[in-house]
Motif scaffolding. Structure first.
Motif, PDB file in Angstrom:
ATOM      1  N   THR A   1       0.212  -5.930  -7.791  1.00  0.00           N
ATOM      2  CA  THR A   1      -0.300  -4.976  -6.815  1.00  0.00           C
ATOM      3  C   THR A   1      -1.166  -5.701  -5.804  1.00  0.00           C
ATOM      4  OG1 THR A   1      -0.295  -3.180  -8.442  1.00  0.00           O
ATOM      5  CG2 THR A   1      -1.659  -2.877  -6.476  1.00  0.00           C
ATOM      6  N   ALA A   2      -0.803  -5.590  -4.539  1.00  0.00           N
ATOM      7  CA  ALA A   2      -1.602  -6.199  -3.477  1.00  0.00           C
ATOM      8  C   ALA A   2      -2.828  -5.337  -3.217  1.00  0.00           C
ATOM      9  CB  ALA A   2      -0.774  -6.342  -2.210  1.00  0.00           C
TER      10      ALA A   2
ATOM     11  N   GLY B   1      -8.457  -1.326   4.157  1.00  0.00           N
ATOM     12  CA  GLY B   1      -7.238  -0.551   4.309  1.00  0.00           C
ATOM     13  C   GLY B   1      -6.008  -1.344   4.705  1.00  0.00           C
ATOM     14  N   LYS B   2      -6.143  -2.679   4.851  1.00  0.00           N
ATOM     15  CA  LYS B   2      -5.012  -3.486   5.310  1.00  0.00           C
ATOM     16  C   LYS B   2      -4.756  -4.656   4.360  1.00  0.00           C
ATOM     17  CE  LYS B   2      -5.938  -2.447  10.191  1.00  0.00           C
ATOM     18  NZ  LYS B   2      -6.236  -3.018  11.536  1.00  0.00           N
TER      19      LYS B   2
ATOM     20  N   THR C   1       0.814  -1.222   0.000  1.00  0.00           N
ATOM     21  CA  THR C   1       0.000   0.000   0.000  1.00  0.00           C
ATOM     22  C   THR C   1       0.845   1.268   0.000  1.00  0.00           C
ATOM     23  OG1 THR C   1      -0.149  -0.192   2.411  1.00  0.00           O
ATOM     24  CG2 THR C   1      -1.987  -1.068   1.109  1.00  0.00           C
ATOM     25  N   ASN C   2       2.133   1.136   0.338  1.00  0.00           N
ATOM     26  CA  ASN C   2       3.047   2.286   0.323  1.00  0.00           C
ATOM     27  C   ASN C   2       3.889   2.329  -0.947  1.00  0.00           C
ATOM     28  OD1 ASN C   2       2.305   3.226   2.955  1.00  0.00           O
ATOM     29  ND2 ASN C   2       3.527   1.561   3.833  1.00  0.00           N
ATOM     30  N   LYS C   3       3.506   1.520  -1.944  1.00  0.00           N
ATOM     31  CA  LYS C   3       4.191   1.451  -3.237  1.00  0.00           C
ATOM     32  C   LYS C   3       5.610   0.909  -3.127  1.00  0.00           C
ATOM     33  CE  LYS C   3       0.623   3.257  -5.299  1.00  0.00           C
ATOM     34  NZ  LYS C   3      -0.249   2.391  -6.144  1.00  0.00           N
ATOM     35  N   LYS C   4       5.875   0.156  -2.067  1.00  0.00           N
ATOM     36  CA  LYS C   4       7.176  -0.485  -1.913  1.00  0.00           C
ATOM     37  C   LYS C   4       7.123  -1.896  -2.487  1.00  0.00           C
ATOM     38  CE  LYS C   4       8.694   2.021   2.224  1.00  0.00           C
ATOM     39  NZ  LYS C   4       9.143   1.890   3.648  1.00  0.00           N
TER      40      LYS C   4
END
Length: 268
Positions: free
Chosen positions: A162-163, A168-169, A120-123
Motif C-alpha cells: 500500500t502506497a 493526499g498525494k 490511493t484509488n485502490k488500483k
C-alpha cells in the motif's frame, strides 16, 4: 573511498579492537565482483554475502561470486542492474532495490518477482521506479520500501503493498528511511520537503521539520538520528525538534552511514 573497501576497513578495525586475529581479504573485480562501486551489503541466513553494485547483484560464498543481471529475454531475471539496497524477509527471501524498481528474490527457484502496490484509488500498479531503501521489521511482519514516488508498506509474505500518501498525494521522493522501534515510527526524509514520520498505528505520514530539505541518507543510532546531505552531517534532536550544526567545518557530502556499536561511522 570505495564503499566496499570502507566496509572491509571498518571490519578490520572492529576485529583488531576485539583482540581477535582474522584474515581480511580485499574483494574487487579481479576477485570476480561485477563492479567496484558497491552501494549495499547484506548477509543472509545461510551466511552468503550479497553485494549490490552499479552493474549487478553479487552473491559471495567465501570463495566465488555468482552474478545476477537483467536479461531482456528472461522475465524471471532481476529488473535492473544498478542495485541500491538489499534486505531480507522472514522466509529468507531477498528484497532488492534497483533503479528499475524493487524485486523479491527466491533462492530456491532462483527467480526475481517484481513488486506492486495499491494507489490511493485502490488500483494495483507496478512498482517500477527507483527503490532507495528497504527496511523489514520482522516483529511487526512488515516491510517498508522508500521509492522515487512514495513509501510503500508491505506485509511480509505479500508482494502487493500500500502506497502511503503525503498531503493526499503519492508523487514525492522518499529518499531515505530509518525505524524507531521505541516510538513505533519510521523516520522518512522527503526530498524538497524535509524530515517526516510515518506512524505505524495511525498509518499517516506527517512532517516533522523542514529546516533541511535535501538529504541523501538518515540513520538512527544510540546518539540519535543522523542526517547526511551534500553539505555534511547533522544530528536531529527529537525532543526539541531541531538539528545540530553541521559536524563538518567545510562542505562534505554524505551519502551513507554505517554504525558499529555506540560509534557512528560514515561513508562518503
Amino acid at each position: 573511498m570505495n564503499k566496499l573497501m570502507f566496509f572491509l576497513v571498518i571490519s578490520l578495525l572492529h576485529i583488531q579492537a576485539s583482540g581477535q586475529n582474522y584474515p581480511i581479504r580485499h574483494l574487487d573485480i579481479s576477485s570476480g565482483l561485477s563492479n567496484n562501486s558497491v552501494a549495499s551489503i547484506y548477509q543472509d541466513q545461510n551466511g552468503y554475502m550479497w553485494f549490490g553494485t552499479f552493474d549487478g547483484l553479487n552473491r559471495y560464498d567465501g570463495n566465488d561470486f555468482k552474478i545476477y543481471r537483467h536479461i531482456h529475454t528472461d522475465p524471471n531475471s532481476i529488473q535492473g542492474n544498478a542495485i541500491s539496497c538489499i534486505e531480507g524477509d522472514f522466509e529468507n527471501n531477498l528484497w532488492v532495490g534497483t533503479t528499475a524498481g524493487p524485486v523479491v528474490f527466491n533462492a530456491e527457484r532462483s527467480s526475481f518477482s517484481p513488486l506492486q502496490y495499491y494507489d490511493t484509488n485502490k488500483k494495483i500498479k507496478p512498482l517500477n521506479v527507483t527503490a532507495y531503501e528497504i527496511i523489514a521489521v520482522h516483529g511487526l511482519h512488515m516491510i517498508l520500501v522508500a521509492t522515487k514516488e512514495a513509501i510503500v508498506v508491505y506485509k511480509e509474505g505479500e508482494k502487493i503493498g500500500t502506497a502511503i500518501p503525503f498531503n493526499g498525494k503519492l508523487n514525492y521522493i522518499a529518499r531515505s528511511i530509518s525505524y524507531n522501534a521505541k516510538k513505533q515510527i519510521f523516520y522518512v526524509f522527503i526530498t524538497g520537503t524535509g524530515l517526516c514520520q510515518y506512524d505505524i498505528k495511525s498509518k499517516k505520514l506527517t512532517l516533522l521539520n523542514n529546516t533541511i530539505t535535501g538529504a541523501n541518507c538518515i540513520k538512527l543510532t544510540n546518539e540519535g538520528l543522523w542526517i547526511g546531505s551534500d553539505e555534511g552531517a547533522y544530528l536531529y534532536n527529537d525532543r526539541l525538534n531541531t538539528f545540530s550544526k553541521n559536524y563538518f567545518l567545510e562542505k562534505n557530502s554524505r551519502t551513507r552511514f554505517f554504525s558499529a556499536g555506540k560509534q557512528t561511522l560514515d561513508c562518503h
